[in-house]
Design a protein around this motif. Structure first.
Motif, PDB file in Angstrom:
ATOM      1  N   ASN A 357      49.036 127.312 -25.198  1.00  0.00           N
ATOM      2  CA  ASN A 357      49.614 126.902 -26.478  1.00  0.00           C
ATOM      3  C   ASN A 357      48.590 127.146 -27.582  1.00  0.00           C
ATOM      4  O   ASN A 357      47.554 127.772 -27.335  1.00  0.00           O
ATOM      5  N   LYS A 358      48.846 126.629 -28.753  1.00  0.00           N
ATOM      6  CA  LYS A 358      47.990 126.967 -29.897  1.00  0.00           C
ATOM      7  C   LYS A 358      46.836 125.977 -30.085  1.00  0.00           C
ATOM      8  O   LYS A 358      46.331 125.811 -31.193  1.00  0.00           O
ATOM      9  N   GLY A 359      46.422 125.360 -28.985  1.00  0.00           N
ATOM     10  CA  GLY A 359      45.241 124.513 -29.039  1.00  0.00           C
ATOM     11  C   GLY A 359      45.409 123.196 -28.330  1.00  0.00           C
ATOM     12  O   GLY A 359      45.870 122.219 -28.924  1.00  0.00           O
ATOM     13  N   ALA A 360      45.054 123.145 -27.028  1.00  0.00           N
ATOM     14  CA  ALA A 360      45.126 121.895 -26.265  1.00  0.00           C
ATOM     15  C   ALA A 360      43.921 121.013 -26.572  1.00  0.00           C
ATOM     16  O   ALA A 360      42.853 121.501 -26.971  1.00  0.00           O
ATOM     17  N   ALA A 361      44.081 119.708 -26.368  1.00  0.00           N
ATOM     18  CA  ALA A 361      43.013 118.753 -26.674  1.00  0.00           C
ATOM     19  C   ALA A 361      41.756 119.001 -25.845  1.00  0.00           C
ATOM     20  O   ALA A 361      40.637 118.729 -26.303  1.00  0.00           O
ATOM     21  N   VAL A 362      41.919 119.520 -24.626  1.00  0.00           N
ATOM     22  CA  VAL A 362      40.730 119.776 -23.800  1.00  0.00           C
ATOM     23  C   VAL A 362      39.780 120.765 -24.467  1.00  0.00           C
ATOM     24  O   VAL A 362      38.571 120.745 -24.207  1.00  0.00           O
ATOM     25  N   ASN A 363      40.320 121.623 -25.333  1.00  0.00           N
ATOM     26  CA  ASN A 363      39.477 122.604 -26.021  1.00  0.00           C
ATOM     27  C   ASN A 363      38.486 121.946 -26.978  1.00  0.00           C
ATOM     28  O   ASN A 363      37.503 122.575 -27.383  1.00  0.00           O
ATOM     29  N   LYS A 364      38.755 120.703 -27.352  1.00  0.00           N
ATOM     30  CA  LYS A 364      37.892 119.994 -28.304  1.00  0.00           C
ATOM     31  C   LYS A 364      36.919 119.028 -27.617  1.00  0.00           C
ATOM     32  O   LYS A 364      36.187 118.299 -28.278  1.00  0.00           O
ATOM     33  N   LEU A 365      36.909 119.043 -26.282  1.00  0.00           N
ATOM     34  CA  LEU A 365      36.004 118.160 -25.548  1.00  0.00           C
ATOM     35  C   LEU A 365      34.560 118.655 -25.630  1.00  0.00           C
ATOM     36  O   LEU A 365      34.284 119.842 -25.456  1.00  0.00           O
ATOM     37  N   ASP A 366      33.653 117.720 -25.850  1.00  0.00           N
ATOM     38  CA  ASP A 366      32.230 118.031 -25.737  1.00  0.00           C
ATOM     39  C   ASP A 366      31.748 117.805 -24.309  1.00  0.00           C
ATOM     40  O   ASP A 366      31.003 118.625 -23.765  1.00  0.00           O
ATOM     41  N   ILE A 367      32.176 116.701 -23.698  1.00  0.00           N
ATOM     42  CA  ILE A 367      31.652 116.306 -22.382  1.00  0.00           C
ATOM     43  C   ILE A 367      32.798 115.836 -21.506  1.00  0.00           C
ATOM     44  O   ILE A 367      33.657 115.072 -21.954  1.00  0.00           O
ATOM     45  N   ASP A 400      41.527 122.091 -15.943  1.00  0.00           N
ATOM     46  CA  ASP A 400      41.863 122.151 -17.370  1.00  0.00           C
ATOM     47  C   ASP A 400      40.703 121.660 -18.232  1.00  0.00           C
ATOM     48  O   ASP A 400      40.289 122.320 -19.191  1.00  0.00           O
ATOM     49  N   THR A 401      40.191 120.486 -17.887  1.00  0.00           N
ATOM     50  CA  THR A 401      39.102 119.904 -18.683  1.00  0.00           C
ATOM     51  C   THR A 401      37.803 120.671 -18.487  1.00  0.00           C
ATOM     52  O   THR A 401      37.015 120.828 -19.423  1.00  0.00           O
ATOM     53  N   ALA A 402      37.586 121.175 -17.258  1.00  0.00           N
ATOM     54  CA  ALA A 402      36.372 121.955 -17.004  1.00  0.00           C
ATOM     55  C   ALA A 402      36.333 123.209 -17.867  1.00  0.00           C
ATOM     56  O   ALA A 402      35.287 123.594 -18.390  1.00  0.00           O
ATOM     57  N   ALA A 403      37.494 123.855 -18.018  1.00  0.00           N
ATOM     58  CA  ALA A 403      37.562 125.082 -18.819  1.00  0.00           C
ATOM     59  C   ALA A 403      37.377 124.798 -20.301  1.00  0.00           C
ATOM     60  O   ALA A 403      36.810 125.613 -21.036  1.00  0.00           O
ATOM     61  N   GLY A 404      37.845 123.637 -20.759  1.00  0.00           N
ATOM     62  CA  GLY A 404      37.821 123.345 -22.181  1.00  0.00           C
ATOM     63  C   GLY A 404      36.531 122.744 -22.694  1.00  0.00           C
ATOM     64  O   GLY A 404      36.126 122.986 -23.827  1.00  0.00           O
ATOM     65  N   SER A 405      35.863 121.964 -21.862  1.00  0.00           N
ATOM     66  CA  SER A 405      34.714 121.180 -22.324  1.00  0.00           C
ATOM     67  C   SER A 405      33.458 122.019 -22.495  1.00  0.00           C
ATOM     68  O   SER A 405      33.222 122.984 -21.762  1.00  0.00           O
ATOM     69  N   LYS A 406      32.618 121.611 -23.441  1.00  0.00           N
ATOM     70  CA  LYS A 406      31.340 122.291 -23.664  1.00  0.00           C
ATOM     71  C   LYS A 406      30.334 121.970 -22.563  1.00  0.00           C
ATOM     72  O   LYS A 406      29.506 122.803 -22.204  1.00  0.00           O
ATOM     73  N   LEU A 407      30.388 120.740 -22.042  1.00  0.00           N
ATOM     74  CA  LEU A 407      29.501 120.323 -20.951  1.00  0.00           C
ATOM     75  C   LEU A 407      30.361 119.708 -19.853  1.00  0.00           C
ATOM     76  O   LEU A 407      30.887 118.611 -20.008  1.00  0.00           O
ATOM     77  N   THR A 408      30.529 120.450 -18.752  1.00  0.00           N
ATOM     78  CA  THR A 408      31.330 119.975 -17.631  1.00  0.00           C
ATOM     79  C   THR A 408      30.402 119.529 -16.517  1.00  0.00           C
ATOM     80  O   THR A 408      29.604 120.316 -15.998  1.00  0.00           O
ATOM     81  N   MET A 409      30.503 118.259 -16.159  1.00  0.00           N
ATOM     82  CA  MET A 409      29.589 117.643 -15.207  1.00  0.00           C
ATOM     83  C   MET A 409      30.358 117.134 -13.991  1.00  0.00           C
ATOM     84  O   MET A 409      31.339 116.413 -14.120  1.00  0.00           O
ATOM     85  N   ILE A 410      29.906 117.513 -12.798  1.00  0.00           N
ATOM     86  CA  ILE A 410      30.475 117.030 -11.549  1.00  0.00           C
ATOM     87  C   ILE A 410      29.576 115.932 -11.001  1.00  0.00           C
ATOM     88  O   ILE A 410      28.363 116.129 -10.847  1.00  0.00           O
ATOM     89  N   VAL A 411      30.152 114.761 -10.706  1.00  0.00           N
ATOM     90  CA  VAL A 411      29.388 113.678 -10.087  1.00  0.00           C
ATOM     91  C   VAL A 411      29.893 113.500  -8.665  1.00  0.00           C
ATOM     92  O   VAL A 411      31.086 113.330  -8.427  1.00  0.00           O
TER      93      VAL A 411
END
Length: 510
Positions: A357-367, A400-411
């Protein structure tokens, strides 16, 4: 044939589907799908006497596709109730397209065996149903889609829903439906909104008819064909817990400590940052640790996203978070917050995570903080198949969130039980390693070599830093190298990446 990340995809699958070639490499073509046009004349009622009558009026026939949502989680009564009635009515060969399925949906096994259900697409499978499917119950492979991928598939017409049966904790007689009021509240109906918008027929099922208009509504009257009242839509205790418990597990707390130190030490932890955390012990503890650091440094977050929990609501009410975007509430505190906090905003799954779509919220995630069953040395992540190869989880919003976020962290712990978490190659890839930045365990972190900027930035971090290969070796030192799972050739599930390409397949356990 192998796809871009080296997973072998059978030839018969390649003939029907595109294979994964990269997180943002798929070309986008076409237009949005649309439902059939229908109308309700003045004076006509949408209220139906019984669920059976609603099924008849919806026009459901053999070979059609039906959908449900999973906001009621383990407290859901709707799916089994509707499917039992459909079976009694003699309707067969249906495609089941819910947003997800849980362990309470084991009764679906009999409907697969008797031919009522012949195809399934879902974000996840759990319990006895998942075990049976992993052992070859179905002739057609289940299609696993992420939350954003499902929204994309519906909008693109890959999933064409004939009838959506959508539970709501309250509705008026015209179909304005909500999950935020009534005796079985679940909060936002973010995963149901896409079904309501695109299905040819929409049936609202509720145990609480209220006076018109039922506003604010999650699902609007303009998308609803019929409303039916039943005695119970779900068990409130299974829908949401009354409170969120913080972990006291020392290992989980240490993982959370390392994760929060890494976040605070990054360039992304600053005034106005955005984040999403999960509901696991370590993830919730990270939220608590971040809260303390935000107070200490006088930093506020612009928004928090995703499945929402009590700690996030408390941070909203303290003024530490400016806005919550909520696609699904995970406890009663979050579910009740939607109706009382104007900055707690309900969103749909397409707003949340649709990649086309034209901009999902995940694209605006920092972390984003995500969990894992396994991570391999290429940073690929498995969150769906267990150490025995059986399906026991969901794709969810992970990729989805991993692709969008600037810092994707796996715990994740270094080992789980007697099984290493860091491995040479994961059983099933849900999230590709190219979208993972940092893996955090109780002994330290590993940074994806792709992120040279983070490697440089974290040189003086007060957290032990290893390569992912070193973490794998340390896990093997503790528990040894497990034997490889034996699979048969039969494919029981296809794993779609969020863009609709096949990233992996799940085979029948031998």
């Amino acid at each position: 044939m192998k796809n871009k990340i080296g997973r072998e995809i059978p030839e018969e699958i390649i003939e029907k589907y595109e294979v994964y070639q990269g997180s943002f490499d798929k070309e986008i073509l076409g237009r949005k799908a649309s439902p059939k046009i229908s109308r309700v004349k003045p004076g006509e009622s949408k209220l139906i006497e019984s669920l059976e009558d609603a099924i008849v009026k919806s026009g459901l026939k053999d070979g059609m596709t039906i959908s449900f949502h999973h906001h009621f989680r383990s407290g859901d009564y709707i799916v089994n109730k509707v499917m039992d009635l459909i079976a009694e009515m003699g309707i067969k060969d249906l495609t089941l397209a819910p947003s997800s399925l849980t362990s309470v949906h084991a009764p679906l096994i009999k409907h697969i065996k008797n031919g009522v259900i012949t195809k399934i697409t879902s974000s996840g499978l759990r319990g006895e149903l998942a075990e049976e499917i992993s052992n070859g119950l179905m002739e057609e492979p289940v299609i696993i889609r992420s939350h954003g991928g499902r929204a994309r598939a519906i909008e693109a017409g890959d999933i064409q829903i004939d009838v959506a049966f959508l539970g709501a904790s309250s509705s008026d007689e015209y179909g304005n439906a909500s999950g935020a009021s009534g005796k079985a509240i679940c909060g936002p109906l973010g995963y149901a909104q896409i079904d309501a918008e695109y299905a040819d027929n929409v049936v609202i099922i509720t145990d609480n008819i209220v006076e018109y208009p039922n506003m604010p509504a999650s699902i609007l009257q303009t998308n609803v064909d019929y409303v039916v009242k039943v005695d119970e839509i779900g068990n409130p205790s299974g829908i949401a817990s009354g409170a969120t418990r913080f972990t006291k597990n020392p290992k989980e707390l240490l993982i959370a400590d390392y994760a929060s130190k890494t976040i605070v030490g990054s360039k992304y932890f600053k005034e106005g940052f955005s984040f999403q955390t999960g509901t696991g012990g370590s993830s919730l503890a990270v939220t608590r640790f971040l809260r303390n650091e935000m107070i200490k440094q006088n930093i506020n977050a612009s928004f928090a996203l995703g499945g929402i929990t009590k700690p996030m609501v408390e941070m909203l009410e303290e003024g530490l978070i400016n806005t919550i975007f909520d696609v699904q509430s995970f406890d009663l505190v979050a579910a009740n917050s939607v109706s009382k906090n104007e900055r707690h905003q309900e969103i749909s799954s397409t707003f949340y995570a649709n990649p086309h779509n034209k901009g999902a919220a995940v694209n605006k995630l920092d972390i984003v903080i995500l969990s894992a069953l396994e991570v391999d040395t290429d940073f690929n992540v498995n969150v769906i198949t267990g150490s025995d190869g059986v399906i026991r989880g969901a794709s969810g919003g992970h990729c989805d969130t991993a692709a969008g976020s600037k810092l994707t962290m796996i715990v994740a712990p270094l080992v789980r039980g007697r099984i290493p978490t860091i491995v040479d190659s994961v059983n099933t890839v849900i999230t590709p390693g190219e979208t993972i930045d940092v893996v955090v365990t109780e002994i330290g972190i590993a940074i994806n070599p792709r992120r040279e900027d983070l490697i440089e930035e974290f040189k003086n971090l007060d957290v032990p830093v290893y390569t992912i290969e070193e973490l794998k070796d340390k896990a093997i030192e503790v528990v040894g190298k497990p034997e490889r799972i034996q699979y048969e050739d039969k494919v029981v599930a296809l794993v779609e990446y969020r863009d609709g390409t096949i990233i992996d397949v799940i085979r029948k356990v031998k």
